[in-house]
Design a protein around this motif. Sequence first.
Motif, PDB file in Angstrom:
ATOM      1  N   VAL A 143       0.831  -1.212   0.000  1.00 33.13           N
ATOM      2  CA  VAL A 143       0.000   0.000   0.000  1.00 33.13           C
ATOM      3  C   VAL A 143       0.861   1.255   0.000  1.00 33.13           C
ATOM      4  O   VAL A 143       0.592   2.223  -0.724  1.00 33.13           O
ATOM      5  CB  VAL A 143      -0.958  -0.008   1.207  1.00 33.13           C
ATOM      6  N   GLY A 144       1.911   1.260   0.835  1.00 32.65           N
ATOM      7  CA  GLY A 144       2.789   2.421   0.870  1.00 32.65           C
ATOM      8  C   GLY A 144       3.419   2.697  -0.476  1.00 32.65           C
ATOM      9  O   GLY A 144       3.501   3.844  -0.928  1.00 32.65           O
ATOM     10  N   ARG A 145       3.865   1.650  -1.153  1.00 32.00           N
ATOM     11  CA  ARG A 145       4.464   1.806  -2.479  1.00 32.00           C
ATOM     12  C   ARG A 145       3.447   2.335  -3.484  1.00 32.00           C
ATOM     13  O   ARG A 145       3.746   3.249  -4.271  1.00 32.00           O
ATOM     14  CB  ARG A 145       5.028   0.474  -2.944  1.00 32.00           C
ATOM     15  N   GLY A 146       2.238   1.770  -3.476  1.00 29.78           N
ATOM     16  CA  GLY A 146       1.211   2.233  -4.406  1.00 29.78           C
ATOM     17  C   GLY A 146       0.859   3.685  -4.190  1.00 29.78           C
ATOM     18  O   GLY A 146       0.726   4.461  -5.152  1.00 29.78           O
ATOM     19  N   LEU A 147       0.734   4.094  -2.920  1.00 26.85           N
ATOM     20  CA  LEU A 147       0.397   5.479  -2.624  1.00 26.85           C
ATOM     21  C   LEU A 147       1.576   6.405  -2.888  1.00 26.85           C
ATOM     22  O   LEU A 147       1.377   7.600  -3.139  1.00 26.85           O
ATOM     23  CB  LEU A 147      -0.087   5.597  -1.180  1.00 26.85           C
ATOM     24  N   SER A 148       2.801   5.878  -2.853  1.00 30.31           N
ATOM     25  CA  SER A 148       3.952   6.684  -3.265  1.00 30.31           C
ATOM     26  C   SER A 148       3.853   7.045  -4.744  1.00 30.31           C
ATOM     27  O   SER A 148       4.106   8.184  -5.134  1.00 30.31           O
ATOM     28  CB  SER A 148       5.255   5.926  -2.995  1.00 30.31           C
ATOM     29  N   PHE A 149       3.490   6.065  -5.574  1.00 25.87           N
ATOM     30  CA  PHE A 149       3.280   6.352  -7.000  1.00 25.87           C
ATOM     31  C   PHE A 149       2.183   7.405  -7.170  1.00 25.87           C
ATOM     32  O   PHE A 149       2.335   8.354  -7.953  1.00 25.87           O
ATOM     33  CB  PHE A 149       2.890   5.074  -7.749  1.00 25.87           C
ATOM     34  N   PHE A 150       1.073   7.207  -6.458  1.00 25.56           N
ATOM     35  CA  PHE A 150      -0.062   8.117  -6.588  1.00 25.56           C
ATOM     36  C   PHE A 150       0.319   9.536  -6.168  1.00 25.56           C
ATOM     37  O   PHE A 150       0.044  10.509  -6.886  1.00 25.56           O
ATOM     38  CB  PHE A 150      -1.225   7.606  -5.749  1.00 25.56           C
ATOM     39  N   MET A 151       0.941   9.667  -4.999  1.00 31.16           N
ATOM     40  CA  MET A 151       1.309  10.990  -4.509  1.00 31.16           C
ATOM     41  C   MET A 151       2.408  11.618  -5.364  1.00 31.16           C
ATOM     42  O   MET A 151       2.437  12.834  -5.549  1.00 31.16           O
ATOM     43  CB  MET A 151       1.751  10.907  -3.051  1.00 31.16           C
ATOM     44  N   ALA A 152       3.304  10.789  -5.899  1.00 33.11           N
ATOM     45  CA  ALA A 152       4.337  11.320  -6.791  1.00 33.11           C
ATOM     46  C   ALA A 152       3.698  11.937  -8.040  1.00 33.11           C
ATOM     47  O   ALA A 152       4.176  12.959  -8.554  1.00 33.11           O
ATOM     48  CB  ALA A 152       5.321  10.224  -7.185  1.00 33.11           C
ATOM     49  N   GLY A 153       2.626  11.303  -8.538  1.00 35.08           N
ATOM     50  CA  GLY A 153       1.911  11.891  -9.658  1.00 35.08           C
ATOM     51  C   GLY A 153       1.375  13.269  -9.330  1.00 35.08           C
ATOM     52  O   GLY A 153       1.472  14.204 -10.136  1.00 35.08           O
ATOM     53  N   LEU A 277       9.678   3.708   1.720  1.00 31.48           N
ATOM     54  CA  LEU A 277      10.531   3.644   2.903  1.00 31.48           C
ATOM     55  C   LEU A 277       9.734   3.288   4.150  1.00 31.48           C
ATOM     56  O   LEU A 277      10.189   2.504   4.993  1.00 31.48           O
ATOM     57  CB  LEU A 277      11.242   4.987   3.098  1.00 31.48           C
ATOM     58  N   SER A 278       8.523   3.845   4.260  1.00 37.45           N
ATOM     59  CA  SER A 278       7.705   3.556   5.441  1.00 37.45           C
ATOM     60  C   SER A 278       7.239   2.108   5.478  1.00 37.45           C
ATOM     61  O   SER A 278       6.961   1.572   6.557  1.00 37.45           O
ATOM     62  CB  SER A 278       6.504   4.499   5.495  1.00 37.45           C
ATOM     63  N   ASP A 279       7.127   1.448   4.307  1.00 33.30           N
ATOM     64  CA  ASP A 279       6.824   0.016   4.291  1.00 33.30           C
ATOM     65  C   ASP A 279       7.950  -0.791   4.943  1.00 33.30           C
ATOM     66  O   ASP A 279       7.718  -1.897   5.447  1.00 33.30           O
ATOM     67  CB  ASP A 279       6.643  -0.478   2.845  1.00 33.30           C
ATOM     68  N   ARG A 280       9.158  -0.238   4.934  1.00 32.62           N
ATOM     69  CA  ARG A 280      10.328  -0.972   5.429  1.00 32.62           C
ATOM     70  C   ARG A 280      10.708  -0.594   6.855  1.00 32.62           C
ATOM     71  O   ARG A 280      10.984  -1.481   7.676  1.00 32.62           O
ATOM     72  CB  ARG A 280      11.527  -0.726   4.492  1.00 32.62           C
ATOM     73  N   ILE A 281      10.761   0.698   7.174  1.00 31.32           N
ATOM     74  CA  ILE A 281      11.242   1.104   8.498  1.00 31.32           C
ATOM     75  C   ILE A 281      10.117   1.549   9.425  1.00 31.32           C
ATOM     76  O   ILE A 281      10.368   1.803  10.605  1.00 31.32           O
ATOM     77  CB  ILE A 281      12.301   2.222   8.394  1.00 31.32           C
ATOM     78  N   LEU A 289      11.795  11.531  10.593  1.00 31.95           N
ATOM     79  CA  LEU A 289      12.971  11.854   9.791  1.00 31.95           C
ATOM     80  C   LEU A 289      12.675  12.979   8.808  1.00 31.95           C
ATOM     81  O   LEU A 289      13.462  13.924   8.659  1.00 31.95           O
ATOM     82  CB  LEU A 289      13.428  10.604   9.042  1.00 31.95           C
ATOM     83  N   ALA A 290      11.524  12.914   8.155  1.00 25.96           N
ATOM     84  CA  ALA A 290      11.161  13.941   7.173  1.00 25.96           C
ATOM     85  C   ALA A 290      10.938  15.295   7.836  1.00 25.96           C
ATOM     86  O   ALA A 290      11.331  16.335   7.292  1.00 25.96           O
ATOM     87  CB  ALA A 290       9.907  13.514   6.418  1.00 25.96           C
ATOM     88  N   TYR A 321       7.591  16.715   0.886  1.00 22.52           N
ATOM     89  CA  TYR A 321       6.490  15.953   0.314  1.00 22.52           C
ATOM     90  C   TYR A 321       6.603  14.455   0.523  1.00 22.52           C
ATOM     91  O   TYR A 321       5.753  13.700   0.037  1.00 22.52           O
ATOM     92  CB  TYR A 321       6.379  16.269  -1.172  1.00 22.52           C
ATOM     93  N   SER A 322       7.607  14.010   1.261  1.00 27.00           N
ATOM     94  CA  SER A 322       7.786  12.571   1.456  1.00 27.00           C
ATOM     95  C   SER A 322       6.771  11.960   2.407  1.00 27.00           C
ATOM     96  O   SER A 322       6.566  10.739   2.396  1.00 27.00           O
ATOM     97  CB  SER A 322       9.198  12.288   1.978  1.00 27.00           C
ATOM     98  N   VAL A 323       6.123  12.774   3.240  1.00 30.90           N
ATOM     99  CA  VAL A 323       5.270  12.189   4.278  1.00 30.90           C
ATOM    100  C   VAL A 323       3.808  12.032   3.867  1.00 30.90           C
ATOM    101  O   VAL A 323       3.072  11.297   4.521  1.00 30.90           O
ATOM    102  CB  VAL A 323       5.324  13.009   5.587  1.00 30.90           C
ATOM    103  N   THR A 324       3.374  12.694   2.805  1.00 28.87           N
ATOM    104  CA  THR A 324       1.963  12.581   2.430  1.00 28.87           C
ATOM    105  C   THR A 324       1.563  11.142   2.116  1.00 28.87           C
ATOM    106  O   THR A 324       0.547  10.659   2.620  1.00 28.87           O
ATOM    107  CB  THR A 324       1.633  13.503   1.247  1.00 28.87           C
ATOM    108  N   PRO A 325       2.334  10.385   1.317  1.00 28.54           N
ATOM    109  CA  PRO A 325       1.963   8.977   1.126  1.00 28.54           C
ATOM    110  C   PRO A 325       2.085   8.160   2.404  1.00 28.54           C
ATOM    111  O   PRO A 325       1.384   7.161   2.575  1.00 28.54           O
ATOM    112  CB  PRO A 325       2.946   8.484   0.057  1.00 28.54           C
ATOM    113  N   VAL A 326       2.954   8.580   3.312  1.00 30.17           N
ATOM    114  CA  VAL A 326       3.097   7.870   4.588  1.00 30.17           C
ATOM    115  C   VAL A 326       1.834   8.061   5.429  1.00 30.17           C
ATOM    116  O   VAL A 326       1.296   7.104   5.999  1.00 30.17           O
ATOM    117  CB  VAL A 326       4.337   8.360   5.355  1.00 30.17           C
TER     118      VAL A 326
END
Length: 402
Positions: A143-153, A277-281, A289-290, A321-326
């Motif tokens: 989910v974190g990865r998918g929302l990273s793509f979405f938010m990056a768009g 990153l949030s999927d991992r740590i 961190l952000a 902008y790294s935390v919005t998908p998180v």
Amino acid sequence: MQAASTTATNNSEVERSETFQANRIILISGGHMVHDSFSSFIAPLLPLLIDKLGLSLLLAGSLPVFALMPSLLSPLIGYVADRFTIRYLVIFAPAATATLATLIGFMPSYSLAALLLFAMGLSVMSFHAPAPAMVAHIAGKSVGRGLSFFMAGGELGRTLAPLLVGFGVAQWGFEGLWRLMFFGWLASLILFIRLRDVSARSDRQLPIAKPLPSRIVRVFAPLLGVMILRNLPVSSLTIFMVVYLVSVRGYDLLLATGALAIYGLAGVAGALAGGTLSDRIGRRKTVALAATCTAVFMLLFVHTDGPFLLPILLGLGASSYSVTPVFQALVQDQLPDNRATASGIFFMYEYGVRAFNIMIVGVLGDALGLQMAFVVAALVSLISLPLTMTLPAAPAVRHEDL
């Protein structure tokens, strides 16, 4: 035979929903890019609106607030999306938002500009409430990865916005921006052709260990404080960076909008990295961190000029902008069978907090100057660090997992 066929179909749909469907996620993310490029027109146009309508910083900062007001309806839109298929709101929102955003140059007064932006905000919420739920639904366990793509768009769209504005104003003038709306219509056509069968709802309505209201309170009560404090620098820069660089630092409009574009482009990389990153740590560590990096880079931004400003803008954009998908992944974790509701409440927070922060920075900017307002925003954001420890650390537990 019919029962066996139905069972096989259901199993196929379940298996499909647990797979990371990259093609569809990228398509929705592309729609997000086009949509948010138009919904972000207001910030780079603020200097022109200030001159045309004779606005103070407070009034100029309040204009985007009218576009954010409809966020109060996003929980309702999300709640409906969890129970009915309203994918067509997502499909046609880029066309509607593009049309409204590009007509801002025709507005002869503050009140009419505010009314237009309020209507645009309704279109924005119609997209943002169900769209992340659609992505989470087809992202499987990532989910974190998918929302990273979405938010990056979305971040890429916000990066393109000042470039489109600069190009449009240079070519056709303030009132000629309406020619750009056809990009939004084209995006909606493509989404209609490709996404007519994608739902914003979960295929499986499984029982959860705790009732929905308690889960909402558990995640959104602490999240409000974290977002207000941590997002203050982001809200400041998104709306006032161009005004600050033009009015305080003496940049011309082209250079100022270019700086905003660099900041936004770095935000694309940050959004791509944050959720993954949030999927991992973990969600908490990524947010903390952000927040720390954003505060440091913002303090450097207001005290740096020349070529050193470029790497600072890159670091500032990526961390901002790294935390919005998180945050999005966090609320999806807690409400896995009410994902559109979670997205709706989140965007009510996101846009409500942004409106509140914009007003605060506008007041500080009028009283202290924009440079000091940015410094205050950076220092205040660090107070969010201890609050991140109050956020939920693990996904919601289903009855079947107990």
